[in-house]
Design a protein around this motif. Structure first.
Motif, mmCIF file in Angstrom:
data_model
loop_
_atom_site.group_PDB
_atom_site.id
_atom_site.type_symbol
_atom_site.label_atom_id
_atom_site.label_comp_id
_atom_site.label_asym_id
_atom_site.label_seq_id
_atom_site.Cartn_x
_atom_site.Cartn_y
_atom_site.Cartn_z
ATOM 1 N N ILE A 12 0.837 -1.204 0.000
ATOM 2 C CA ILE A 12 0.000 0.000 0.000
ATOM 3 C C ILE A 12 0.874 1.257 0.000
ATOM 4 C CG2 ILE A 12 -1.629 1.369 1.368
ATOM 5 C CD1 ILE A 12 -2.862 -1.274 2.314
ATOM 6 N N ILE A 13 1.922 1.253 0.822
ATOM 7 C CA ILE A 13 2.805 2.426 0.908
ATOM 8 C C ILE A 13 3.525 2.658 -0.414
ATOM 9 C CG2 ILE A 13 4.915 3.321 1.990
ATOM 10 C CD1 ILE A 13 3.938 1.975 4.602
ATOM 11 N N VAL A 14 4.000 1.569 -1.058
ATOM 12 C CA VAL A 14 4.663 1.693 -2.365
ATOM 13 C C VAL A 14 3.691 2.278 -3.385
ATOM 14 C CG1 VAL A 14 5.658 0.417 -4.296
ATOM 15 C CG2 VAL A 14 6.353 -0.129 -1.964
ATOM 16 N N ALA A 15 2.442 1.785 -3.378
ATOM 17 C CA ALA A 15 1.427 2.287 -4.310
ATOM 18 C C ALA A 15 1.157 3.771 -4.067
ATOM 19 C CB ALA A 15 0.140 1.478 -4.173
ATOM 20 N N LEU A 16 1.055 4.148 -2.796
ATOM 21 C CA LEU A 16 0.822 5.555 -2.459
ATOM 22 C C LEU A 16 2.000 6.428 -2.897
ATOM 23 C CD1 LEU A 16 -0.723 5.235 1.116
ATOM 24 C CD2 LEU A 16 -1.865 6.133 -0.913
ATOM 25 N N GLU A 17 3.216 5.940 -2.660
ATOM 26 C CA GLU A 17 4.397 6.683 -3.089
ATOM 27 C C GLU A 17 4.380 6.883 -4.600
ATOM 28 O OE1 GLU A 17 7.509 7.866 -1.619
ATOM 29 O OE2 GLU A 17 6.253 7.972 0.141
ATOM 30 N N ALA A 18 3.995 5.833 -5.345
ATOM 31 C CA ALA A 18 3.957 5.919 -6.803
ATOM 32 C C ALA A 18 2.929 6.952 -7.260
ATOM 33 C CB ALA A 18 3.639 4.551 -7.399
ATOM 34 N N ILE A 19 1.735 6.918 -6.636
ATOM 35 C CA ILE A 19 0.663 7.843 -7.027
ATOM 36 C C ILE A 19 1.036 9.281 -6.680
ATOM 37 C CG2 ILE A 19 -1.726 8.530 -6.572
ATOM 38 C CD1 ILE A 19 -2.300 5.532 -6.068
ATOM 39 N N LEU A 20 1.550 9.486 -5.472
ATOM 40 C CA LEU A 20 1.857 10.832 -5.015
ATOM 41 C C LEU A 20 3.116 11.406 -5.656
ATOM 42 C CD1 LEU A 20 1.144 10.406 -1.190
ATOM 43 C CD2 LEU A 20 -0.270 11.625 -2.852
ATOM 44 N N SER A 21 3.947 10.539 -6.259
ATOM 45 C CA SER A 21 5.260 10.990 -6.706
ATOM 46 C C SER A 21 5.426 11.018 -8.220
ATOM 47 C CB SER A 21 6.352 10.100 -6.083
ATOM 48 O OG SER A 21 6.300 10.158 -4.678
ATOM 49 N N VAL A 22 4.322 10.982 -8.963
ATOM 50 C CA VAL A 22 4.413 11.140 -10.417
ATOM 51 C C VAL A 22 5.080 12.477 -10.729
ATOM 52 C CG1 VAL A 22 3.089 11.442 -12.538
ATOM 53 C CG2 VAL A 22 2.435 9.663 -10.923
ATOM 54 N N ASP A 23 4.627 13.521 -10.035
ATOM 55 C CA ASP A 23 5.218 14.838 -10.242
ATOM 56 C C ASP A 23 6.673 14.879 -9.773
ATOM 57 O OD1 ASP A 23 4.222 14.404 -7.696
ATOM 58 O OD2 ASP A 23 3.869 16.518 -7.283
ATOM 59 N N ASN A 24 6.992 14.123 -8.716
ATOM 60 C CA ASN A 24 8.365 14.066 -8.215
ATOM 61 C C ASN A 24 9.309 13.499 -9.273
ATOM 62 O OD1 ASN A 24 10.647 13.924 -6.634
ATOM 63 N ND2 ASN A 24 9.657 12.933 -4.907
ATOM 64 N N ALA A 25 8.882 12.432 -9.941
ATOM 65 C CA ALA A 25 9.703 11.827 -10.995
ATOM 66 C C ALA A 25 9.904 12.799 -12.151
ATOM 67 C CB ALA A 25 9.051 10.530 -11.488
ATOM 68 N N MET A 26 8.847 13.523 -12.523
ATOM 69 C CA MET A 26 8.954 14.527 -13.581
ATOM 70 C C MET A 26 9.943 15.627 -13.199
ATOM 71 S SD MET A 26 7.124 14.513 -16.458
ATOM 72 C CE MET A 26 5.672 13.810 -17.227
ATOM 73 N N VAL A 27 9.861 16.065 -11.952
ATOM 74 C CA VAL A 27 10.760 17.109 -11.452
ATOM 75 C C VAL A 27 12.210 16.648 -11.557
ATOM 76 C CG1 VAL A 27 11.525 18.310 -9.369
ATOM 77 C CG2 VAL A 27 9.092 18.224 -9.932
ATOM 78 N N LEU A 28 12.485 15.439 -11.094
ATOM 79 C CA LEU A 28 13.849 14.910 -11.164
ATOM 80 C C LEU A 28 14.339 14.826 -12.606
ATOM 81 C CD1 LEU A 28 13.730 12.042 -8.516
ATOM 82 C CD2 LEU A 28 14.926 14.226 -8.340
ATOM 83 N N ALA A 29 13.447 14.388 -13.501
ATOM 84 C CA ALA A 29 13.829 14.234 -14.905
ATOM 85 C C ALA A 29 14.261 15.565 -15.511
ATOM 86 C CB ALA A 29 12.669 13.633 -15.703
ATOM 87 N N VAL A 30 13.479 16.617 -15.302
ATOM 88 C CA VAL A 30 13.834 17.903 -15.913
ATOM 89 C C VAL A 30 15.034 18.538 -15.210
ATOM 90 C CG1 VAL A 30 11.481 18.314 -16.706
ATOM 91 C CG2 VAL A 30 12.197 19.237 -14.503
ATOM 92 N N MET A 31 15.247 18.220 -13.933
ATOM 93 C CA MET A 31 16.394 18.801 -13.218
ATOM 94 C C MET A 31 17.713 18.205 -13.683
ATOM 95 S SD MET A 31 14.929 19.263 -9.301
ATOM 96 C CE MET A 31 16.384 20.083 -8.667
ATOM 97 N N VAL A 32 17.724 16.903 -13.979
ATOM 98 C CA VAL A 32 18.995 16.272 -14.371
ATOM 99 C C VAL A 32 19.190 16.237 -15.879
ATOM 100 C CG1 VAL A 32 18.972 14.822 -12.307
ATOM 101 C CG2 VAL A 32 18.085 13.884 -14.454
#
Length: 238
Positions: A12-32
């Motif tokens: 459940i926690i992994v699923a929540l992290e995935a849902i809440l962190s779509v924007d986080n992954a995008m942020v990391l992608a454009v930063m690097v």
């Protein structure tokens, strides 16, 4: 807590992290992305190490970290700055060539990007900690779920960088998500500051999570369709 219950909580926690962190992954992608490929991997690796340390500390000191409202404001304002700077540079035709971008990144930006990746990750961590702690009070269960989630986010960020290189217009979509995520973080930090610092909840400017996720999904779906369609029509694809 039994093993089966612990495994379920981790999933459940992994699923929540995935849902809440779509924007986080995008942020990391454009930063690097401005970095050369070999430095991108380094930046993401250091980001992973920093994320594990920061998330672990955030979980251990959850009652303290969630009151540091200015971290979210700082991270949010920085993301809005990145998005505004990107779109203004496009409008003024001042985007540097890839060679110039790489050269500048190698000379100036690597450690700055690594530091800001971790600052932004800490800003995202505050929101994440509040959510995952609600599902379990056992530290090793929470940290295992969060650790797996962090690894998936970093892998997703690396994949997104490669996709943006193949479909350059997707970078505009990514920066739109980054700006939207920055607005969310800024508002969350402001709301926390209004409660903790100003002691006046009437000054809070709430952005419902359902609205945030809905708009994020809309940007991703509509933007991706536009980017892929535009790529198909571009002269380079003929």
């Amino acid at each position: 807590m039994g093993l089966a219950e612990a495994i379920l909580a981790i999933v459940i926690i992994v699923a929540l992290e995935a849902i809440l962190s779509v924007d986080n992954a995008m942020v990391l992608a454009v930063m690097v992305k401005p970095l050369p490929p070999e430095l991108r991997k380094k930046a993401l690796l250091y980001g992973i190490i920093g994320a594990y340390v920061l998330r672990g500390l955030a979980l251990l000191f959850a009652t303290v970290i969630i009151n540091i409202w200015w971290i979210q404001v700082l991270g949010g304002v920085y993301l809005i700055y990145l998005a505004v700077k990107f779109f203004l540079s496009r409008q003024s035709d001042e985007i540097r060539s890839p060679e110039e971008e790489v050269k500048a990144s190698v000379q100036q930006s690597f450690w700055r990007i690594v530091v800001m990746v971790n600052v932004v990750d800490l800003a995202f961590a505050i929101d994440s900690v509040l959510v995952v702690v609600a599902f379990s009070k056992v530290f090793w269960v929470i940290f295992t779920g969060v650790a797996i989630g962090i690894l998936l986010i970093r892998l997703a960020a690396g994949w997104m960088v490669r996709v943006m290189e193949n479909y350059p217009r997707l970078e505009q979509v990514a920066y739109a998500v980054v700006g939207w995520a920055g607005l969310k973080l800024t508002l969350e930090g402001w709301n926390l500051g209004a409660e903790v610092w100003l002691h006046n909840e009437a000054l809070a400017l709430h952005l419902p999570k359902e609205l945030f996720l809905g708009v994020t999904l809309l940007i991703l779906v509509v933007g991706t369709l536009w980017a892929l369609r535009s790529s198909d029509r571009s002269p380079s694809s003929t």
